[in-house]
Design an enzyme around this catalytic site. Structure first.
Site, short mmCIF file in Angstrom:
data_model
loop_
_atom_site.label_atom_id
_atom_site.label_comp_id
_atom_site.label_asym_id
_atom_site.label_seq_id
_atom_site.Cartn_x
_atom_site.Cartn_y
_atom_site.Cartn_z
N ASP A 79 0.86 -1.20 0.00
CA ASP A 79 0.00 0.00 0.00
C ASP A 79 0.89 1.24 0.00
O ASP A 79 2.02 1.22 -0.51
CB ASP A 79 -0.98 -0.06 1.19
CG ASP A 79 -2.27 0.71 0.91
OD1 ASP A 79 -2.27 1.95 1.09
OD2 ASP A 79 -3.28 0.09 0.51
N ASP A 80 0.41 2.32 0.58
CA ASP A 80 1.11 3.61 0.54
C ASP A 80 2.49 3.51 1.23
O ASP A 80 2.78 2.57 1.97
CB ASP A 80 0.24 4.65 1.25
CG ASP A 80 0.54 6.07 0.79
OD1 ASP A 80 1.55 6.28 0.10
OD2 ASP A 80 -0.25 6.97 1.13
N LYS A 156 -3.71 -0.80 -6.85
CA LYS A 156 -4.74 -0.05 -6.13
C LYS A 156 -4.47 1.42 -6.42
O LYS A 156 -3.39 1.92 -6.11
CB LYS A 156 -4.63 -0.33 -4.63
CG LYS A 156 -5.49 0.58 -3.75
CD LYS A 156 -5.43 0.09 -2.30
CE LYS A 156 -5.97 1.11 -1.30
NZ LYS A 156 -5.88 0.61 0.09
N ASP A 158 -5.44 5.04 -5.72
CA ASP A 158 -6.14 5.88 -4.74
C ASP A 158 -6.44 7.25 -5.35
O ASP A 158 -6.02 7.53 -6.49
CB ASP A 158 -5.23 6.01 -3.50
CG ASP A 158 -6.04 6.15 -2.23
OD1 ASP A 158 -7.23 6.48 -2.31
OD2 ASP A 158 -5.47 5.93 -1.14
N SER A 190 -10.18 3.59 -6.33
CA SER A 190 -10.77 4.22 -5.14
C SER A 190 -11.72 5.36 -5.51
O SER A 190 -12.29 6.01 -4.64
CB SER A 190 -9.67 4.75 -4.22
OG SER A 190 -8.83 3.69 -3.81
N ASP A 219 -12.41 4.19 4.94
CA ASP A 219 -11.41 3.19 5.35
C ASP A 219 -11.86 2.38 6.56
O ASP A 219 -12.38 2.93 7.53
CB ASP A 219 -10.11 3.89 5.75
CG ASP A 219 -9.41 4.52 4.56
OD1 ASP A 219 -9.93 4.43 3.43
OD2 ASP A 219 -8.34 5.12 4.78
C1 GLA Z 1 -6.52 6.01 1.71
C2 GLA Z 1 -7.05 4.64 1.34
C3 GLA Z 1 -6.50 3.60 2.30
C4 GLA Z 1 -4.99 3.61 2.24
C5 GLA Z 1 -4.46 5.01 2.55
C6 GLA Z 1 -2.98 5.12 2.32
O1 GLA Z 1 -6.99 6.44 2.93
O2 GLA Z 1 -8.45 4.61 1.36
O3 GLA Z 1 -6.98 2.31 1.98
O4 GLA Z 1 -4.55 3.20 0.97
O5 GLA Z 1 -5.10 6.00 1.73
O6 GLA Z 1 -2.50 6.39 2.58
#
Ligand code: GLA
Length: 428
Positions: A79-80, A156, A158, A190, A219
């Site tokens: 993820d991030d 993913k 975002d 997203s 989230d």
């Molecule tokens: C958003 C997404 C989360 C995650 C964060 C990462 O809030 O909805 O699922 O990926 O960013 O910063």
């Protein structure tokens, strides 16, 4: 419309409009770093849990060695906070060199060598949600190509730090760019979550054509309140959401937090059962290295996975909200099978709920019932027979139901193609 007609109509609509990359014909399953590991980049002090290649290798090892991969949990998703704060000399994203010294292609090889797939995270906008370099419109093709060159299997994408107009352009553009690389890359959008998740702002027909899955809503956090909030939103809007899902295109209520800190045993079963009813992607965000056996048993329950992975891919519905705070959920499955979930929102004691299959819209006939979490096949049940289930506070009873007529008299499906190819723990 009668029930069978509704099911048939839903099955038909699902054929027409999915993203044409052939991926994710059943909801994707695997592991995703965000909920549990967030943006922990302190590898000096927290080497086991920081966002680094070690974490993803560890999880790949566990998925491959502890029976997860065979059950369908095949994605290992970053993820991030994986990237460097700067693009490279050619304008490409690059991983943080200290935390990913081997680079992403090497990590992808490691994951692929174990029969797994690697997912990565990007953000349409000037920055990711945590302030790392984003993908602005002019970078979309470069980033799609970089991910493909690295051997990435899922993105993913975002939507922090972009506006509605940029999103309208960027999400379809990334879909095209990914397809143009020629590498099959599952695409998680997203977009709807940034536009309130509902029509007319969100166009689910279009999403089904460009994305394999999409986050509709906020989230998830490691708490029962958060799970309930998500469940309520999805089922309150089921009339809109149910028809948008189907093979290759899924609503995503966010990660499973089973095995973390916030859910009791009953609440963990509830999350698993309701995610299966919703035909939701099953991305665990937990520590597979230290998972306790209760969480493992729930996450590896073959019947609940078979329900989630049903080939027909019809998202289920809430049938009833009783005054007693019992709710009943239902999902039609291939082969005239179905799943029921009896869910208690009570906080006093196990509640004895009495009903019959007939009262829950089942056709006249006899049915075989398998109790998913007690793992017991129950005596045959006729539609007219009243039965009582005892449901724990914030818990569920989940049933897998088959009509008691020989398979050959039902529908013309091959057994091997059912239930995501999983062998059921009970005879059909
Ligand atoms: C958003 C997404 C989360 C995650 C964060 C990462 O809030 O909805 O699922 O990926 O960013 O910063």
């Amino acid at each position: 419309m009668g029930l069978p007609v509704v099911i048939f109509a839903l099955a038909l609509t699902t054929v027409a409009m999915a993203l044409d990359n052939g991926l994710m014909r059943t909801p994707p399953m695997g592991w995703l770093a965000w909920e549990r590991y967030r943006c922990d980049i302190d590898c000096d002090n927290d080497p086991k849990n920081c966002i680094s290649e070690t974490l993803f290798r560890d999880m790949a090892d566990r998925l491959a060695e502890d029976g997860w991969r065979e059950l369908g949990y095949t994605y290992v998703n970053i993820d991030d906070c994986w990237s460097s704060k700067k693009r490279d000399g050619k304008g490409r994203l690059q991983p943080d060199p200290k935390r990913f010294p081997g680079g992403i292609p090497e990590l992808a090889r490691y994951v692929h060598d174990r029969g797994l797939l690697l997912g990565i995270y990007g953000d349409l906008g000037t920055f990711t949600c945590m302030g790392y370099p984003g993908t602005t419109l002019d970078n979309i093709e470069t980033d799609a190509q970089t991910f493909a060159d690295w051997g990435i299997d899922m993105l993913k994408f975002d939507g922090c730090y972009s506006n509605a107009t940029e999103q309208e352009k960027g999400y379809p553009l990334m879909s095209k760019a990914l397809n143009a690389t020629g590498r099959p890359i599952g695409y998680s959008c997203s977009w709807p979550a940034y536009q309130g998740g509902l029509p007319p702002k969100v166009n689910y027909t279009q999403l089904g054509e460009i994305c394999n899955l999409w986050r509709n809503y906020g989230d998830i956090q490691d708490s029962w309140d958060s799970v309930l909030n998500i469940v309520d939103w999805f089922f309150n809007h089921q009339d809109i959401l149910q028809t948008t899902a189907g093979p290759g295109r899924w609503n995503d209520p966010d990660m499973l937090v089973i095995g973390d800190f916030g859910l009791s045993l009953d609440q963990s079963r509830s999350q698993m059962a309701l995610w299966a009813i919703m035909a939701a992607p099953l991305f665990m965000s937990n520590d597979l290295r230290t998972l306790n056996s209760e969480a493992r048993t729930i996450l590896q329950n073959k019947a609940v996975i078979a329900i989630n992975q049903d080939k027909m891919g019809v998202q289920g519905r809430r049938l009833l909200k009783e005054k007693s705070e019992i709710e009943v959920f239902w999902r039609p499955l291939s082969n005239s099978d179905s799943a029921l979930v009896f869910f208690s929102r009570r906080s006093d004691m196990p509640y004895r709920y009495t009903t019959s299959l007939g009262k829950l819209n089942y056709k006249a006939g006899s049915y075989k019932v398998y109790d998913v979490f007690s793992e017991k096949l129950m005596p045959g049940l006729s539609d007219t027979t009243d039965f009582t289930v005892s449901i724990n506070p914030s818990g569920v009873v989940m049933w897998y139901i088959s009509p008691l007529v020989p398979l050959s008299f039902r529908q013309n499906y091959r057994v091997s193609s059912l239930h995501g190819g999983l062998e059921l723990p009970f005879p059909l």
